[in-house]
Design a protein around this motif. Sequence first.
Motif, PDB file in Angstrom:
ATOM      1  N   ASN A 193       0.812  -1.220   0.000  1.00  0.00           N
ATOM      2  CA  ASN A 193       0.000   0.000   0.000  1.00  0.00           C
ATOM      3  C   ASN A 193       0.844   1.268   0.000  1.00  0.00           C
ATOM      4  O   ASN A 193       0.444   2.301   0.551  1.00  0.00           O
ATOM      5  CB  ASN A 193      -0.971   0.007   1.180  1.00  0.00           C
ATOM      6  CG  ASN A 193      -0.256   0.048   2.528  1.00  0.00           C
ATOM      7  OD1 ASN A 193       0.884  -0.388   2.635  1.00  0.00           O
ATOM      8  ND2 ASN A 193      -0.931   0.568   3.539  1.00  0.00           N
TER       9      ASN A 193
ATOM     10  N   GLU B 175      -1.003   4.305  -1.482  1.00  0.00           N
ATOM     11  CA  GLU B 175      -2.043   4.830  -0.584  1.00  0.00           C
ATOM     12  C   GLU B 175      -1.414   5.659   0.536  1.00  0.00           C
ATOM     13  O   GLU B 175      -1.948   6.717   0.920  1.00  0.00           O
ATOM     14  CB  GLU B 175      -2.860   3.678   0.008  1.00  0.00           C
ATOM     15  CG  GLU B 175      -3.778   2.980  -0.979  1.00  0.00           C
ATOM     16  CD  GLU B 175      -3.068   1.962  -1.854  1.00  0.00           C
ATOM     17  OE1 GLU B 175      -1.834   1.788  -1.696  1.00  0.00           O
ATOM     18  OE2 GLU B 175      -3.738   1.347  -2.707  1.00  0.00           O
TER      19      GLU B 175
ATOM     20  N   ASN C 146      -0.354   9.050  -0.947  1.00  0.00           N
ATOM     21  CA  ASN C 146      -1.517   9.915  -1.207  1.00  0.00           C
ATOM     22  C   ASN C 146      -2.079  10.518   0.076  1.00  0.00           C
ATOM     23  O   ASN C 146      -2.605  11.638   0.069  1.00  0.00           O
ATOM     24  CB  ASN C 146      -2.608   9.116  -1.922  1.00  0.00           C
ATOM     25  CG  ASN C 146      -2.315   8.923  -3.404  1.00  0.00           C
ATOM     26  OD1 ASN C 146      -1.682   9.771  -4.040  1.00  0.00           O
ATOM     27  ND2 ASN C 146      -2.777   7.817  -3.967  1.00  0.00           N
ATOM     28  N   SER C 147      -1.923   9.803   1.185  1.00  0.00           N
ATOM     29  CA  SER C 147      -2.462  10.306   2.458  1.00  0.00           C
ATOM     30  C   SER C 147      -1.677  11.507   2.978  1.00  0.00           C
ATOM     31  O   SER C 147      -2.146  12.200   3.887  1.00  0.00           O
ATOM     32  CB  SER C 147      -2.455   9.189   3.505  1.00  0.00           C
ATOM     33  OG  SER C 147      -1.134   8.900   3.943  1.00  0.00           O
TER      34      SER C 147
END
Length: 241
Positions: free
Chosen positions: A57, A60, A63-64
């Motif tokens: 991940n 992800e 992007n956070s």
Amino acid sequence: MTPNPYNPAKNDNNTPLLTVIIPCYNESRTLPRLLEKVISVNLSKEIIFVDDGSTDNSMEIANSFKQKAELITIGNENNSGKGAAVRKGIEKARGNYIIIQDADLEYDPEDYKPIIREFEGGADVVYGSRILKKGNPRGGFFFWLGGITISAITSILYGARITDEPTCYKAFRREVIKDIPFKGTSFDWEPEVTAKILKAGYKIREVPISYNPRSVKEGKKINWKDGIKAVWTLIKYRFVS
């Protein structure tokens, strides 16, 4: 957009001082801490994260962090190699200077600052040298020996004084690296770009940097085969363009 509390104002033309390119393949364990450390460095910067086909991940996680910094994320569908990921980042870079940052925690982003000072002193290319920093752990013997050997071969072939050619912290004025085409898609992009920079007449300045090596068991990806390829790459580009 809410001002980033970690960054001072950009240059007058709204250009970031520094572009940090982070190529990444399956580094979800270290990535959150690494991004926090990069973001916290008090320099005007943009971060370009290139996920090279990770199966975890990592994308992800990256992007956070978009709410905390000027962060661009790019995803490769397949694992194409570090060199290919770096090239994608360079294509998008807007900073006056560009530095490569691995997604592990072996290097300390606070070392961007002495590198930037070298640019402000007129340098075109700056490498962070783990060898020049007293007290750094050596890491595995064969990794250390390989790095010393590659650096020595570089110095002999190109008439340069390089103590740490395989360093991750390779930094360039944007116009320099954009004008140096490289073909390597894996770790071989590093000796290739070093060779082409030296052949183009640029001098590589080195500054001492910190180093916290990790083992293969902890996720280190480079191996002896990459070392052999690096030596061949240096020899090849000494005699061909």
